[in-house]
Design a protein around this motif. Sequence first.
Motif, PDB file in Angstrom:
ATOM      1  N   ALA A  32       0.826  -1.212   0.000  1.00  0.00           N
ATOM      2  CA  ALA A  32       0.000   0.000   0.000  1.00  0.00           C
ATOM      3  C   ALA A  32       0.860   1.261   0.000  1.00  0.00           C
ATOM      4  CB  ALA A  32      -0.938  -0.010   1.199  1.00  0.00           C
ATOM      5  N   GLY A  33       2.034   1.185   0.625  1.00  0.00           N
ATOM      6  CA  GLY A  33       2.887   2.355   0.734  1.00  0.00           C
ATOM      7  C   GLY A  33       3.774   2.607  -0.465  1.00  0.00           C
ATOM      8  N   THR A  34       3.661   1.771  -1.469  1.00  0.00           N
ATOM      9  CA  THR A  34       4.481   1.912  -2.677  1.00  0.00           C
ATOM     10  C   THR A  34       3.630   2.407  -3.826  1.00  0.00           C
ATOM     11  OG1 THR A  34       5.943   0.108  -1.982  1.00  0.00           O
ATOM     12  CG2 THR A  34       5.974   0.696  -4.301  1.00  0.00           C
ATOM     13  N   THR A  35       3.985   3.534  -4.402  1.00  0.00           N
ATOM     14  CA  THR A  35       3.252   4.075  -5.547  1.00  0.00           C
ATOM     15  C   THR A  35       3.916   3.659  -6.852  1.00  0.00           C
ATOM     16  OG1 THR A  35       4.549   6.117  -5.614  1.00  0.00           O
ATOM     17  CG2 THR A  35       2.596   6.088  -4.183  1.00  0.00           C
ATOM     18  N   LEU A  36       3.153   3.706  -7.923  1.00  0.00           N
ATOM     19  CA  LEU A  36       3.732   3.435  -9.239  1.00  0.00           C
ATOM     20  C   LEU A  36       4.781   4.480  -9.595  1.00  0.00           C
ATOM     21  CD1 LEU A  36       0.679   2.246 -11.367  1.00  0.00           C
ATOM     22  CD2 LEU A  36       2.464   0.863 -10.296  1.00  0.00           C
ATOM     23  N   LEU A  61       2.640  -6.130  -9.304  1.00  0.00           N
ATOM     24  CA  LEU A  61       2.848  -7.141  -8.263  1.00  0.00           C
ATOM     25  C   LEU A  61       2.933  -8.536  -8.884  1.00  0.00           C
ATOM     26  CD1 LEU A  61       2.896  -7.939  -5.203  1.00  0.00           C
ATOM     27  CD2 LEU A  61       0.401  -8.129  -5.374  1.00  0.00           C
ATOM     28  N   ALA A  62       2.040  -8.823  -9.805  1.00  0.00           N
ATOM     29  CA  ALA A  62       2.047 -10.135 -10.453  1.00  0.00           C
ATOM     30  C   ALA A  62       3.349 -10.371 -11.208  1.00  0.00           C
ATOM     31  CB  ALA A  62       0.853 -10.257 -11.399  1.00  0.00           C
ATOM     32  N   GLU A  63       3.838  -9.338 -11.896  1.00  0.00           N
ATOM     33  CA  GLU A  63       5.107  -9.474 -12.613  1.00  0.00           C
ATOM     34  C   GLU A  63       6.265  -9.660 -11.636  1.00  0.00           C
ATOM     35  OE1 GLU A  63       7.526  -9.458 -16.183  1.00  0.00           O
ATOM     36  OE2 GLU A  63       5.391  -9.772 -15.763  1.00  0.00           O
ATOM     37  N   ILE A 119       4.199 -10.105   2.325  1.00  0.00           N
ATOM     38  CA  ILE A 119       3.577  -8.816   2.008  1.00  0.00           C
ATOM     39  C   ILE A 119       2.216  -9.036   1.363  1.00  0.00           C
ATOM     40  CG2 ILE A 119       3.787  -6.765   0.539  1.00  0.00           C
ATOM     41  CD1 ILE A 119       6.888  -7.115   0.948  1.00  0.00           C
ATOM     42  N   MET A 120       2.133  -9.984   0.439  1.00  0.00           N
ATOM     43  CA  MET A 120       0.864 -10.241  -0.238  1.00  0.00           C
ATOM     44  C   MET A 120      -0.182 -10.771   0.732  1.00  0.00           C
ATOM     45  SD  MET A 120       1.790 -11.623  -4.063  1.00  0.00           S
ATOM     46  CE  MET A 120       2.729 -13.071  -3.551  1.00  0.00           C
ATOM     47  N   ARG A 121       0.209 -11.617   1.661  1.00  0.00           N
ATOM     48  CA  ARG A 121      -0.752 -12.162   2.614  1.00  0.00           C
ATOM     49  C   ARG A 121      -1.330 -11.069   3.498  1.00  0.00           C
ATOM     50  NH1 ARG A 121       2.408 -17.763   4.398  1.00  0.00           N
ATOM     51  NH2 ARG A 121       1.561 -19.068   2.722  1.00  0.00           N
ATOM     52  N   VAL A 122      -0.492 -10.169   3.961  1.00  0.00           N
ATOM     53  CA  VAL A 122      -0.974  -9.062   4.788  1.00  0.00           C
ATOM     54  C   VAL A 122      -1.904  -8.168   3.967  1.00  0.00           C
ATOM     55  CG1 VAL A 122      -0.272  -6.957   5.984  1.00  0.00           C
ATOM     56  CG2 VAL A 122       0.992  -9.076   6.358  1.00  0.00           C
ATOM     57  N   THR A 123      -1.500  -7.881   2.749  1.00  0.00           N
ATOM     58  CA  THR A 123      -2.270  -6.967   1.892  1.00  0.00           C
ATOM     59  C   THR A 123      -3.585  -7.593   1.459  1.00  0.00           C
ATOM     60  OG1 THR A 123      -0.167  -6.085   1.078  1.00  0.00           O
ATOM     61  CG2 THR A 123      -2.138  -5.516  -0.164  1.00  0.00           C
ATOM     62  N   ALA A 124      -3.603  -8.898   1.241  1.00  0.00           N
ATOM     63  CA  ALA A 124      -4.805  -9.574   0.754  1.00  0.00           C
ATOM     64  C   ALA A 124      -5.981  -9.411   1.699  1.00  0.00           C
ATOM     65  CB  ALA A 124      -4.512 -11.057   0.530  1.00  0.00           C
ATOM     66  N   VAL A 126      -6.995  -6.811   3.079  1.00  0.00           N
ATOM     67  CA  VAL A 126      -7.689  -5.529   2.887  1.00  0.00           C
ATOM     68  C   VAL A 126      -7.803  -5.134   1.421  1.00  0.00           C
ATOM     69  CG1 VAL A 126      -7.038  -4.655   5.155  1.00  0.00           C
ATOM     70  CG2 VAL A 126      -5.502  -4.265   3.222  1.00  0.00           C
ATOM     71  N   ASP A 127      -7.196  -5.895   0.535  1.00  0.00           N
ATOM     72  CA  ASP A 127      -7.215  -5.557  -0.895  1.00  0.00           C
ATOM     73  C   ASP A 127      -7.684  -6.784  -1.682  1.00  0.00           C
ATOM     74  OD1 ASP A 127      -6.530  -5.108  -3.615  1.00  0.00           O
ATOM     75  OD2 ASP A 127      -5.053  -3.601  -3.011  1.00  0.00           O
ATOM     76  N   PRO A 128      -8.940  -6.796  -2.140  1.00  0.00           N
ATOM     77  CA  PRO A 128      -9.467  -7.973  -2.841  1.00  0.00           C
ATOM     78  C   PRO A 128      -8.700  -8.343  -4.099  1.00  0.00           C
ATOM     79  CG  PRO A 128     -11.253  -6.495  -2.195  1.00  0.00           C
ATOM     80  CD  PRO A 128      -9.967  -5.759  -1.942  1.00  0.00           C
ATOM     81  N   GLU A 129      -8.162  -7.346  -4.807  1.00  0.00           N
ATOM     82  CA  GLU A 129      -7.402  -7.654  -6.023  1.00  0.00           C
ATOM     83  C   GLU A 129      -6.153  -8.460  -5.697  1.00  0.00           C
ATOM     84  OE1 GLU A 129      -8.078  -4.481  -9.542  1.00  0.00           O
ATOM     85  OE2 GLU A 129      -6.781  -3.797  -7.915  1.00  0.00           O
ATOM     86  N   VAL A 130      -5.468  -8.056  -4.634  1.00  0.00           N
ATOM     87  CA  VAL A 130      -4.285  -8.809  -4.219  1.00  0.00           C
ATOM     88  C   VAL A 130      -4.694 -10.183  -3.717  1.00  0.00           C
ATOM     89  CG1 VAL A 130      -2.336  -8.872  -2.620  1.00  0.00           C
ATOM     90  CG2 VAL A 130      -2.968  -6.723  -3.731  1.00  0.00           C
ATOM     91  N   GLY A 131      -5.822 -10.248  -3.000  1.00  0.00           N
ATOM     92  CA  GLY A 131      -6.308 -11.546  -2.541  1.00  0.00           C
ATOM     93  C   GLY A 131      -6.596 -12.487  -3.691  1.00  0.00           C
TER      94      GLY A 131
END
Length: 210
Positions: A32-36, A61-63, A119-124, A126-131
Amino acid sequence: MSTAANRGGRRLATRRRVAESAATLFAERGYAGTTLQAIADAAGVHVQTIYQAFGTKVAVLAETAAVLVAGPDEEASTPPPDRRWVRELFAEPDPARQLAMYATHMRTVSERYMGLLDIMRVTAAVDPEVGSFLAAAEQGRYEGPSHITPELAAKGALKPGLSADRAADIMYALTSYDVYRSLMVDRGWSGTDTEAWITETLVASLLSKS
């Protein structure tokens, strides 16, 4: 080399540079803290390049995940059946050696990938796309065992009564990233010892003694 091939090579190099920069920033700042824009700055490209190549942050993230799983010697875009380690595994005639090669592969992937996985597990949460991406990635991890165990069954190498599907489930569980983490990170085992134990356990659990 043709102009088109040169352009293709540059595109692949840019994608890898973006993914590697993103991996560093995700580890430092979280997803969440990283911008494009921050990723673009770190990779030395214009942010519009990232939008054109990826479209969204979850695609970056996927790449990033794909690059970490593929490793430094493979392009993330190379289909798994065409990767060197897969070709070598399926060319190996000895079932026990095939399992050892898979254990080695999963150890090296785990070492590269576990930080991003956390990182992905924590983010998932709260973020459905990452989940959704994380669920798809985990399903992708099952593809390895699900292709290997039918090969073992065709050789008559599996234990009597053990189906290829059940063998794939066992192999999937025993080679999870969390098993490698529990032994190497939590318990301080060396990578070599971890790999050897997983290989021994796979052989004992899956292969016929004959």
